[in-house]
Scaffold this motif. Structure first.
Motif, PDB file in Angstrom:
ATOM      1  N   ILE A  43       0.842  -1.304  -0.035  1.00  0.00           N
ATOM      2  CA  ILE A  43      -0.059  -0.014   0.038  1.00  0.00           C
ATOM      3  C   ILE A  43       0.944   1.430   0.106  1.00  0.00           C
ATOM      4  O   ILE A  43       0.577   2.399  -0.578  1.00  0.00           O
ATOM      5  CB  ILE A  43      -0.903   0.100   0.985  1.00  0.00           C
ATOM      6  CG1 ILE A  43      -1.861  -1.322   1.264  1.00  0.00           C
ATOM      7  CG2 ILE A  43      -1.987   1.255   1.290  1.00  0.00           C
ATOM      8  CD1 ILE A  43      -2.553  -1.411  -0.031  1.00  0.00           C
ATOM      9  N   GLN A  44       2.093   1.190   0.632  1.00  0.00           N
ATOM     10  CA  GLN A  44       3.019   2.295   0.770  1.00  0.00           C
ATOM     11  C   GLN A  44       3.457   2.547  -0.718  1.00  0.00           C
ATOM     12  O   GLN A  44       3.727   3.841  -1.002  1.00  0.00           O
ATOM     13  CB  GLN A  44       3.887   1.976   1.735  1.00  0.00           C
ATOM     14  CG  GLN A  44       3.664   2.141   3.366  1.00  0.00           C
ATOM     15  CD  GLN A  44       2.792   3.542   3.410  1.00  0.00           C
ATOM     16  OE1 GLN A  44       3.515   4.583   3.525  1.00  0.00           O
ATOM     17  NE2 GLN A  44       1.573   3.533   4.192  1.00  0.00           N
ATOM     18  N   LEU A  45       3.693   1.484  -1.351  1.00  0.00           N
ATOM     19  CA  LEU A  45       4.298   1.791  -2.541  1.00  0.00           C
ATOM     20  C   LEU A  45       3.470   2.255  -3.453  1.00  0.00           C
ATOM     21  O   LEU A  45       3.744   3.107  -4.385  1.00  0.00           O
ATOM     22  CB  LEU A  45       4.512   0.074  -3.170  1.00  0.00           C
ATOM     23  CG  LEU A  45       5.208   0.169  -4.567  1.00  0.00           C
ATOM     24  CD1 LEU A  45       6.796   0.804  -4.609  1.00  0.00           C
ATOM     25  CD2 LEU A  45       5.422  -1.397  -4.950  1.00  0.00           C
ATOM     26  N   ILE A  46       2.049   2.004  -3.663  1.00  0.00           N
ATOM     27  CA  ILE A  46       1.020   2.834  -4.175  1.00  0.00           C
ATOM     28  C   ILE A  46       0.972   4.034  -3.815  1.00  0.00           C
ATOM     29  O   ILE A  46       0.836   4.931  -4.689  1.00  0.00           O
ATOM     30  CB  ILE A  46      -0.241   2.153  -3.951  1.00  0.00           C
ATOM     31  CG1 ILE A  46      -0.246   0.547  -4.661  1.00  0.00           C
ATOM     32  CG2 ILE A  46      -1.278   2.904  -4.850  1.00  0.00           C
ATOM     33  CD1 ILE A  46      -1.620  -0.076  -4.339  1.00  0.00           C
ATOM     34  N   GLU A  47       1.052   4.362  -2.612  1.00  0.00           N
ATOM     35  CA  GLU A  47       1.032   5.684  -2.164  1.00  0.00           C
ATOM     36  C   GLU A  47       2.038   6.580  -2.709  1.00  0.00           C
ATOM     37  O   GLU A  47       2.054   7.661  -3.187  1.00  0.00           O
ATOM     38  CB  GLU A  47       0.916   5.788  -0.703  1.00  0.00           C
ATOM     39  CG  GLU A  47      -0.079   5.236  -0.007  1.00  0.00           C
ATOM     40  CD  GLU A  47      -1.543   6.215  -0.257  1.00  0.00           C
ATOM     41  OE1 GLU A  47      -1.347   7.346  -0.510  1.00  0.00           O
ATOM     42  OE2 GLU A  47      -2.591   5.689  -0.389  1.00  0.00           O
ATOM     43  N   LEU A  48       3.221   5.950  -2.672  1.00  0.00           N
ATOM     44  CA  LEU A  48       4.653   6.675  -3.134  1.00  0.00           C
ATOM     45  C   LEU A  48       4.302   6.858  -4.585  1.00  0.00           C
ATOM     46  O   LEU A  48       4.712   7.975  -5.006  1.00  0.00           O
ATOM     47  CB  LEU A  48       5.931   5.667  -2.804  1.00  0.00           C
ATOM     48  CG  LEU A  48       6.954   6.118  -3.420  1.00  0.00           C
ATOM     49  CD1 LEU A  48       8.173   5.465  -2.396  1.00  0.00           C
ATOM     50  CD2 LEU A  48       7.486   5.630  -4.748  1.00  0.00           C
ATOM     51  N   ALA A  49       3.947   5.839  -5.330  1.00  0.00           N
ATOM     52  CA  ALA A  49       3.638   6.011  -6.727  1.00  0.00           C
ATOM     53  C   ALA A  49       2.854   7.217  -7.103  1.00  0.00           C
ATOM     54  O   ALA A  49       2.809   7.958  -8.186  1.00  0.00           O
ATOM     55  CB  ALA A  49       3.303   4.832  -7.256  1.00  0.00           C
ATOM     56  N   THR A  50       1.771   7.171  -6.523  1.00  0.00           N
ATOM     57  CA  THR A  50       0.591   8.420  -6.594  1.00  0.00           C
ATOM     58  C   THR A  50       1.469   9.611  -6.454  1.00  0.00           C
ATOM     59  O   THR A  50       1.052  10.431  -7.037  1.00  0.00           O
ATOM     60  CB  THR A  50      -0.590   8.068  -5.524  1.00  0.00           C
ATOM     61  OG1 THR A  50      -0.968   6.936  -5.773  1.00  0.00           O
ATOM     62  CG2 THR A  50      -1.681   9.297  -5.930  1.00  0.00           C
ATOM     63  N   LYS A  51       2.152   9.999  -5.448  1.00  0.00           N
ATOM     64  CA  LYS A  51       2.896  11.282  -5.043  1.00  0.00           C
ATOM     65  C   LYS A  51       3.822  11.347  -6.350  1.00  0.00           C
ATOM     66  O   LYS A  51       4.110  12.461  -6.596  1.00  0.00           O
ATOM     67  CB  LYS A  51       3.665  11.140  -3.913  1.00  0.00           C
ATOM     68  CG  LYS A  51       2.670  11.198  -2.625  1.00  0.00           C
ATOM     69  CD  LYS A  51       3.419  11.195  -1.353  1.00  0.00           C
ATOM     70  CE  LYS A  51       2.455  11.398  -0.192  1.00  0.00           C
ATOM     71  NZ  LYS A  51       3.423  11.561   1.329  1.00  0.00           N
ATOM     72  N   VAL A  52       4.583  10.409  -6.806  1.00  0.00           N
ATOM     73  CA  VAL A  52       5.409  10.523  -7.832  1.00  0.00           C
ATOM     74  C   VAL A  52       5.025  11.178  -9.009  1.00  0.00           C
ATOM     75  O   VAL A  52       5.062  11.993  -9.742  1.00  0.00           O
ATOM     76  CB  VAL A  52       6.309   9.164  -8.066  1.00  0.00           C
ATOM     77  CG1 VAL A  52       7.088   9.294  -9.492  1.00  0.00           C
ATOM     78  CG2 VAL A  52       7.290   8.912  -7.059  1.00  0.00           C
ATOM     79  N   GLU A  53       3.573  10.383  -9.381  1.00  0.00           N
ATOM     80  CA  GLU A  53       3.003  10.834 -10.380  1.00  0.00           C
ATOM     81  C   GLU A  53       2.192  12.267 -10.408  1.00  0.00           C
ATOM     82  O   GLU A  53       2.125  13.010 -11.527  1.00  0.00           O
ATOM     83  CB  GLU A  53       1.662   9.835 -10.745  1.00  0.00           C
ATOM     84  CG  GLU A  53       2.009   8.645 -11.098  1.00  0.00           C
ATOM     85  CD  GLU A  53       2.991   8.688 -12.372  1.00  0.00           C
ATOM     86  OE1 GLU A  53       2.731   9.148 -13.387  1.00  0.00           O
ATOM     87  OE2 GLU A  53       3.836   7.721 -12.417  1.00  0.00           O
ATOM     88  N   ALA A  54       2.192  12.851  -9.157  1.00  0.00           N
ATOM     89  CA  ALA A  54       1.597  14.142  -8.980  1.00  0.00           C
ATOM     90  C   ALA A  54       2.742  15.163  -9.037  1.00  0.00           C
ATOM     91  O   ALA A  54       2.633  16.240  -8.709  1.00  0.00           O
ATOM     92  CB  ALA A  54       1.076  14.119  -7.630  1.00  0.00           C
ATOM     93  N   GLY A  55       4.126  14.586  -9.370  1.00  0.00           N
ATOM     94  CA  GLY A  55       5.115  15.381  -9.424  1.00  0.00           C
ATOM     95  C   GLY A  55       6.198  15.599  -8.026  1.00  0.00           C
ATOM     96  O   GLY A  55       7.164  16.435  -8.050  1.00  0.00           O
ATOM     97  N   GLY A  56       5.917  14.389  -7.162  1.00  0.00           N
ATOM     98  CA  GLY A  56       6.686  14.442  -5.930  1.00  0.00           C
ATOM     99  C   GLY A  56       8.048  13.983  -6.363  1.00  0.00           C
ATOM    100  O   GLY A  56       8.388  13.187  -7.358  1.00  0.00           O
TER     101      GLY A  56
END
Length: 235
Positions: free
Chosen positions: A189-202
């Motif tokens: 789940i943390q991997l998905i959260e991380l990927a979501t932030k990356v796609e948002a420009g994180g």
């Protein structure tokens, strides 16, 4: 502690030969790859769907293959001899984990390519996937040490595959069942959260919490693996 690369390589080559001869185990590589091909043909672009494949690849390859490799050693009564050999704990576990690690990363890269997933920041995702892979390999090692045969390993690893590949669906029930909020801290789940932030420009600085949680899982799983391994040495 000095690690002999020659011993690690010898263990790796032995595992590669055993793995290549065992079609029942090696066939799991084609499951996430086949699904990735289907996702790509269907034009799936949802991030959660892509990471369902990536988490499935880690659970089925890293955990399942590692578990079966350890269990096969026990089934052939060769693990005890390996434990009592001059090879150190790091050399044995490292050598037996190397094949699973390489296969896992290879399957993830191919699956992501076939499904059409292109991360916004590849470096961050690579670090997160490598850390996550180490966790899944450690879980596979633990389960393998408790398994008595490859058949038993194939069964004992199934709950791990379900929990860590389908965990994102469990979190959808967290509002109705508060106890399930614990699942939000699972590494998948943390991997998905991380990927979501990356796609948002994180960048790396924006995902330190997620990376920290995944790294904590890795450390705990490594400590547990070392304890259980040493316990098996003196059983």
């Amino acid at each position: 502690m000095n690690i002999s690369l020659k011993r690690v390589n010898a263990i790796f080559q032995k595992d590669f030969k055993d793995f290549s001869r065992n079609w029942a185990v090696s066939s799991v590589l084609f499951v996430p790859i086949g699904l990735g091909f289907m996702y790509g043909r269907a034009g799936v672009e949802d991030l959660t769907s892509h990471y369902l494949l990536i988490n499935l690849a880690m659970a089925m390859v890293a955990t399942f293959v590692q578990c079966c490799l350890i269990a096969e050693e026990k089934e052939k009564n060769t693990l005890r001899g390996l434990m009592l050999s001059p090879a150190s704990t790091m050399e044995i576990i490292g050598g037996k984990s190397l094949l699973s690690f390489i296969l896992t990363l290879g399957v993830i890269v191919l699956t992501s390519y076939l499904s059409g997933y292109q991360p916004a920041d590849t470096a961050v995702i690579v670090v997160a996937v490598v850390l996550s892979s180490l966790f899944y390999i450690a879980i596979g090692t633990i389960l393998g040490l408790y398994s008595k045969s490859v058949m038993e390993a194939s069964l004992i690893v199934m709950p791990v595959i379900l929990i860590f590949s389908l965990g994102s669906f469990i979190t959808q029930l967290a509002d109705s069942y508060p106890i399930l909020k614990v699942a939000l801290y699972l590494p998948n789940i943390q991997l998905i959260e991380l990927a979501t932030k990356v796609e948002a420009g994180g960048s790396f600085g924006d995902v330190l919490v997620e990376l920290g949680i995944i790294a904590a899982w890795v450390v705990v799983s490594f400590i547990a693996t070392n304890i259980i391994y040493r316990k098996r040495m003196i059983d």
